[in-house]
Design a protein around this motif. Sequence first.
Motif, PDB file in Angstrom:
ATOM      1  N   VAL A 154       0.838  -1.207   0.000  1.00 50.83           N
ATOM      2  CA  VAL A 154       0.000   0.000   0.000  1.00 50.83           C
ATOM      3  C   VAL A 154       0.870   1.253   0.000  1.00 50.83           C
ATOM      4  O   VAL A 154       0.625   2.207  -0.744  1.00 50.83           O
ATOM      5  N   ASP A 155       1.911   1.253   0.828  1.00 51.94           N
ATOM      6  CA  ASP A 155       2.792   2.412   0.917  1.00 51.94           C
ATOM      7  C   ASP A 155       3.506   2.660  -0.409  1.00 51.94           C
ATOM      8  O   ASP A 155       3.628   3.806  -0.863  1.00 51.94           O
ATOM      9  N   ASP A 156       3.956   1.593  -1.058  1.00 51.66           N
ATOM     10  CA  ASP A 156       4.631   1.748  -2.350  1.00 51.66           C
ATOM     11  C   ASP A 156       3.679   2.293  -3.411  1.00 51.66           C
ATOM     12  O   ASP A 156       4.086   3.042  -4.304  1.00 51.66           O
ATOM     13  N   GLU A 157       2.407   1.939  -3.316  1.00 53.48           N
ATOM     14  CA  GLU A 157       1.423   2.356  -4.309  1.00 53.48           C
ATOM     15  C   GLU A 157       0.971   3.798  -4.119  1.00 53.48           C
ATOM     16  O   GLU A 157       0.750   4.531  -5.093  1.00 53.48           O
ATOM     17  N   ILE A 158       0.828   4.240  -2.874  1.00 52.92           N
ATOM     18  CA  ILE A 158       0.130   5.507  -2.609  1.00 52.92           C
ATOM     19  C   ILE A 158       0.927   6.487  -1.750  1.00 52.92           C
ATOM     20  O   ILE A 158       0.566   7.646  -1.644  1.00 52.92           O
ATOM     21  N   ASN A 159       2.033   6.046  -1.143  1.00 55.06           N
ATOM     22  CA  ASN A 159       2.825   6.856  -0.205  1.00 55.06           C
ATOM     23  C   ASN A 159       1.948   7.334   0.955  1.00 55.06           C
ATOM     24  O   ASN A 159       1.449   8.462   0.986  1.00 55.06           O
ATOM     25  N   LEU A 160       1.761   6.464   1.921  1.00 57.60           N
ATOM     26  CA  LEU A 160       0.780   6.664   2.989  1.00 57.60           C
ATOM     27  C   LEU A 160       0.956   7.971   3.752  1.00 57.60           C
ATOM     28  O   LEU A 160      -0.032   8.601   4.152  1.00 57.60           O
ATOM     29  N   ASN A 161       2.181   8.404   3.963  1.00 58.30           N
ATOM     30  CA  ASN A 161       2.402   9.618   4.753  1.00 58.30           C
ATOM     31  C   ASN A 161       1.964  10.883   4.026  1.00 58.30           C
ATOM     32  O   ASN A 161       1.876  11.946   4.644  1.00 58.30           O
ATOM     33  N   GLU A 162       1.671  10.784   2.739  1.00 52.67           N
ATOM     34  CA  GLU A 162       1.178  11.936   1.978  1.00 52.67           C
ATOM     35  C   GLU A 162      -0.339  11.903   1.799  1.00 52.67           C
ATOM     36  O   GLU A 162      -0.899  12.773   1.140  1.00 52.67           O
ATOM     37  N   CYS A 163      -0.997  10.903   2.385  1.00 52.79           N
ATOM     38  CA  CYS A 163      -2.417  10.686   2.113  1.00 52.79           C
ATOM     39  C   CYS A 163      -3.340  11.345   3.136  1.00 52.79           C
ATOM     40  O   CYS A 163      -3.025  11.411   4.323  1.00 52.79           O
ATOM     41  N   ASP A 164      -4.487  11.792   2.637  1.00 47.38           N
ATOM     42  CA  ASP A 164      -5.651  12.017   3.489  1.00 47.38           C
ATOM     43  C   ASP A 164      -6.427  10.704   3.488  1.00 47.38           C
ATOM     44  O   ASP A 164      -6.549  10.039   2.453  1.00 47.38           O
ATOM     45  N   SER A 185     -17.573  -4.370   9.133  1.00 50.31           N
ATOM     46  CA  SER A 185     -17.115  -4.024   7.791  1.00 50.31           C
ATOM     47  C   SER A 185     -16.373  -2.698   7.874  1.00 50.31           C
ATOM     48  O   SER A 185     -16.575  -1.904   8.794  1.00 50.31           O
ATOM     49  N   PHE A 186     -15.486  -2.478   6.934  1.00 47.61           N
ATOM     50  CA  PHE A 186     -14.843  -1.171   6.834  1.00 47.61           C
ATOM     51  C   PHE A 186     -14.587  -0.848   5.376  1.00 47.61           C
ATOM     52  O   PHE A 186     -14.450  -1.734   4.531  1.00 47.61           O
ATOM     53  N   ASN A 187     -14.569   0.456   5.090  1.00 44.06           N
ATOM     54  CA  ASN A 187     -14.296   0.977   3.749  1.00 44.06           C
ATOM     55  C   ASN A 187     -13.406   2.200   3.910  1.00 44.06           C
ATOM     56  O   ASN A 187     -13.876   3.265   4.330  1.00 44.06           O
ATOM     57  N   TYR A 188     -12.130   2.064   3.606  1.00 46.32           N
ATOM     58  CA  TYR A 188     -11.178   3.165   3.768  1.00 46.32           C
ATOM     59  C   TYR A 188     -10.623   3.601   2.415  1.00 46.32           C
ATOM     60  O   TYR A 188     -10.352   2.774   1.534  1.00 46.32           O
ATOM     61  N   PHE A 189     -10.457   4.924   2.274  1.00 49.89           N
ATOM     62  CA  PHE A 189      -9.869   5.520   1.075  1.00 49.89           C
ATOM     63  C   PHE A 189      -8.571   6.214   1.478  1.00 49.89           C
ATOM     64  O   PHE A 189      -8.584   7.107   2.329  1.00 49.89           O
ATOM     65  N   PHE A 190      -7.485   5.843   0.849  1.00 48.40           N
ATOM     66  CA  PHE A 190      -6.206   6.515   1.048  1.00 48.40           C
ATOM     67  C   PHE A 190      -5.986   7.386  -0.185  1.00 48.40           C
ATOM     68  O   PHE A 190      -5.686   6.879  -1.270  1.00 48.40           O
ATOM     69  N   TYR A 191      -6.141   8.697  -0.005  1.00 45.44           N
ATOM     70  CA  TYR A 191      -6.165   9.629  -1.135  1.00 45.44           C
ATOM     71  C   TYR A 191      -4.890  10.461  -1.161  1.00 45.44           C
ATOM     72  O   TYR A 191      -4.618  11.232  -0.240  1.00 45.44           O
TER      73      TYR A 191
END
Length: 207
Positions: A154-164, A185-191
Amino acid sequence: MKLLESSRFEALNNALSFQTGDSTVFGRIESYSCKMVAADKALYKRFTAEIPSMNLQALSPPQTLIDLSPNFNRNNSSGDEGIMCDTISRKTLFYLIATLNSAFEPDYDFSDAKSSEFSKEPSLQWVINSINSNLSALAGDQYNVLRTPLWAAVDDEINLNECDIYSYNPDLSSDPFGEPGCLWSFNYFFYNKKLKRIVFFTSRAVK
């Protein structure tokens, strides 16, 4: 929204759906480009026409706060505990709705989803801990082996520290997971606004 192919995510998705005891977990993680396809453009035109003068919309309190404080009333916009609600721009809200439509088509249509059904999560670590807790509780060692490569991918795909980070928490009538026997259930968006990309992580446990 365009689904971005990822062999790493495909491999993870095979491991994120499993049977454990008398429960079944269905999980998947997908990456989407925020570039609008033709259907998105038509929906966005309708979306902005309905609320032309309101750029910022109110969100519900964070899901992680609700998890930590079960008695917290997410429908109280002022917040019983002095928590002020975040706001979201129309375009970002549209991206979240369009991601849901892409992820769950053709079974569900989220075009009429309201900003109050979404939350902005204040802490990456809280979200990671919440997801890990839910999956570890059912999968145990099976998930513990998966946890490190999952978050690395996930971090390689989206760079988690830059995400809202946003979550979708609908009422029961519009919840795609509001089926009998659903444990959670959960539904999370890393934007990542800079990358113009969303990683969507959804999971549910059914007994």
